[in-house]
Structure formats: structure tokens, C-alpha cells
Scaffold this active site. Structure first.
Site, PDB file in Angstrom:
ATOM      1  N   LYS A  53     -24.909 -28.103  33.305  1.00 25.04           N
ATOM      2  CA  LYS A  53     -26.280 -27.802  33.749  1.00 25.04           C
ATOM      3  C   LYS A  53     -26.249 -26.881  34.971  1.00 25.04           C
ATOM      4  CE  LYS A  53     -27.851 -32.090  31.663  1.00 25.04           C
ATOM      5  NZ  LYS A  53     -28.312 -33.484  31.783  1.00 25.04           N
ATOM      6  N   GLN A  97     -28.921 -38.016  36.188  1.00 22.01           N
ATOM      7  CA  GLN A  97     -28.083 -38.099  34.988  1.00 22.01           C
ATOM      8  C   GLN A  97     -27.883 -39.563  34.587  1.00 22.01           C
ATOM      9  OE1 GLN A  97     -27.089 -35.429  33.195  1.00 22.01           O
ATOM     10  NE2 GLN A  97     -26.078 -36.721  31.689  1.00 22.01           N
ATOM     11  N   ASP A 120     -36.694 -33.671  32.904  1.00 21.82           N
ATOM     12  CA  ASP A 120     -36.081 -34.378  31.778  1.00 21.82           C
ATOM     13  C   ASP A 120     -37.142 -35.016  30.879  1.00 21.82           C
ATOM     14  OD1 ASP A 120     -33.369 -34.390  31.222  1.00 21.82           O
ATOM     15  OD2 ASP A 120     -32.869 -35.832  32.801  1.00 21.82           O
TER      16      ASP A 120
END
Ligand code: GUN
Length: 293
Positions: A53, A97, A120
Site C-alpha cells: 500500500k 490493517q 477501507d
């Protein structure tokens, strides 16, 4: 004839488009998009994903910040990290994450993220808006799969989509997006899971089969209809003596036996994975653009 749904090439086209938008923003004196990623602990897969990322940010010209915390971080300390990122006006969007260590309450952390920075799409506000078909951040993996289907020109109208897996980050949102009255979309959707009876009866009726169960080579040729579109979301590490590392990545689909039956199939690696990253970059740009307004 089997065609490969090339997520790597498609993600590179998306990145090129994003780079141009960033350049144009800079030319107009606007801010560079900025993504932050919170990584907790030393899970090698999570470290690798976050690394991908951060690298993607640099390719498209975004700023990125990696917030690296030890496994021992407490719930309240992690909540403070999230609060700081919420308040930091230079950061347009951020992700935490997953998975988080067992002592952390994931849901409380995800709900602490400001929905306008939740690139997200995991906050219940974004998940709820997605379910209602309202504008929101879509979770990156299902969003990437929809883009891949769209950019390949695959017609999903009226087709039967079968999804293996009901996770909140892939299976469940995938079902919502494929069912939407949209292009791509308008599928009749079946969601299968660990308690589904007669699984093969369902999978063998799928025009579009999405495998998101996390079990290497679970989908075999006998489970797939001739001419199906097969999307493999699995990223499983299996032993492979021929590799220096002693292992390799493989999907939830037994590619060799399944591919000859398909009209389209995603490879692993190079299918869904790069599309997930490209979608996260698209969401980050949108978060940044919304802040301009
Ligand atoms: N873990 C597995 N997939 C994802 C994802 O899309 N986002 C985050 N934050 N964690 C994940």
C-alpha cells in the site's frame, strides 16, 4: 476460450489515471493526497500488505505515513492513535490493517475511525450506506473486483453469482455490490458459507463464482459450470520446495483444473490483490477531493 482477468495490468491503468489526477491537482496548487496505515505487531502477511500500500502511494504520487505499533499496544493506546489520525488534517484517509492482536477489540477500533477518513469502508456508517446504495467508501477488495469485471466488459446483467464466504470485508459486501441495480450488477446472488449444505449444487450453477474462503485450491473443476467467470480472492501460502523461500502464494481455486472450464478467471498472484490496492488509492483520492470542497 479461457481469458485471464489481469488485475495487475488493470491496476496499472488505474494507477496511471490516478497519477494524472494528482499531477493536475498539484498544477492547480491543490494538496497531494495522503494515506496513513496503522500496522500493529509483526504478522508477515500484514507487513507485506501494508508495504504494498505504501509503495502504491509513492507510484501514484500520494504521501503516505506508516504508523507501526508493537503487538503489546493496549486498546486505549490504539484508540488514541486513531483519534490522532482523525484530527490530523494533513491525512485524508487511513486504514488499520487487520487482523489485530487477540486482546484488541477490532470493532471498537474500526468504529473510532472518522467515516470521512475510513478509506477501507469498514465503519458501520460506510457499511450501512453501501447496503442502502448511498455514496460511501466501498471496501477495497469488492470494489476492485467490480472494477475488474467492469473494465473487462463482462456482462453481469441477470446472471447468477455465487459467493463462497460471508466475511464482512469480502463475501458480504461482494453480495451487495453484485446484487445492486447497476452496471456491473443486477446479479441474482447466492452466498455460501461453512454451514451451506450441498455446496457443489450451488457452485455448479454459478455464472460468476467468487471464492473468498481462505482455503488453498478449495474450488475444483467439478464445482464449476462451463463458461463461468471465476474470481479468486484467496491468498494462501503453501509449501513449495522449488522456491527459495520454501513456499508460494496460491488462491482458493485449483487454477490448473478450473481454468480450462472458465470464460474468465483471475490468477493468484496478479488478479484481485493488485485491484484491492488500486481501489484503496481511488478511495484515498476521493477522501482528499471531498476535503477540498
Ligand atoms: N486485512 C485483509 N484485508 C484487509 C483490508 O482490505 N484492509 C485492512 N485494513 N486489513 C485487511
Amino acid at each position: 476460450m479461457t481469458r485471464i482477468l489481469d488485475g495487475k495490468a488493470t491496476s496499472l491503468s488505474i494507477e496511471e489515471e490516478l497519477s494524472k489526477v494528482v499531477q493536475d491537482r498539484l498544477n492547480r496548487g491543490l494538496k497531494r493526497p495522503h494515506l496513513a496505515a496503522v500496522l500493529v505487531g509483526d504478522n508477515p502477511a500484514s507487513q507485506a500488505y501494508v508495504g504494498h500500500k505504501v509503495k502504491a502511494c509513492s507510484r501514484v504520487g500520494f504521501d503516505s505515513t506508516l504508523v507501526d505499533k508493537p503487538t503489546s499496544i493496549s486498546q486505549s493506546e490504539l484508540l488514541r492513535v486513531v483519534e490522532e489520525l482523525n484530527k490530523n488534517s494533513s491525512i485524508d484517509g487511513f486504514i488499520v490493517q487487520l487482523p489485530l492482536p487477540d486482546h484488541i477489540n477490532d470493532q471498537e477500533i474500526l468504529e473510532a475511525v472518522l467515516p470521512t477518513k475510513d478509506v477501507d469502508g469498514f465503519h458501520p456508517v460506510n457499511a450501512g450506506k453501501m447496503a442502502l446504495d448511498l455514496p460511501c467508501f466501498l471496501p477495497a477488495t469488492p470494489m476492485g473486483i467490480m472494477s475488474l469485471i467492469e473494465r473487462a466488459g463482462i456482462d453481469t446483467e441477470g446472471k447468477h453469482a455465487v459467493i463462497l464466504g460471508r466475511s464482512s470485508i469480502v463475501g458480504t459486501p461482494m453480495a451487495l455490490l453484485l446484487r445492486r441495480n447497476n452496471k456491473p450488477g443486477n446479479c441474482t446472488v447466492t452466498v455460501c458459507h461453512s454451514r451451506t449444505e450441498n455446496l457443489v449444487e450451488h457452485t455448479s450453477r454459478a455464472d460468476i463464482l467468487v471464492a473468498a474462503i481462505g482455503r488453498a485450491h478449495f474450488v475444483t473443476a467439478d464445482m464449476v459450470k462451463d463458461g463461468a467467470v471465476v474470481i479468486d480472492v484467496g491468498i494462501n501460502r503453501i509449501p513449495d520446495e522449488s522456491k527459495k523461500s520454501g513456499s508460494r502464494l496460491t488462491g482458493d481455486v485449483d487454477f490448473e483444473s478450473v481454468a480450462p472450464k472458465c470464460s474468465w478467471i483471475t490468477p493468484v498472484p496478479g488478479g484481485v490483490g493488485p485491484m484491492t490496492i488500486a481501489s484503496l488509492m481511488q478511495n484515498t483520492l476521493q477522501a482528499c477531493i471531498k476535503k477540498d470542497a
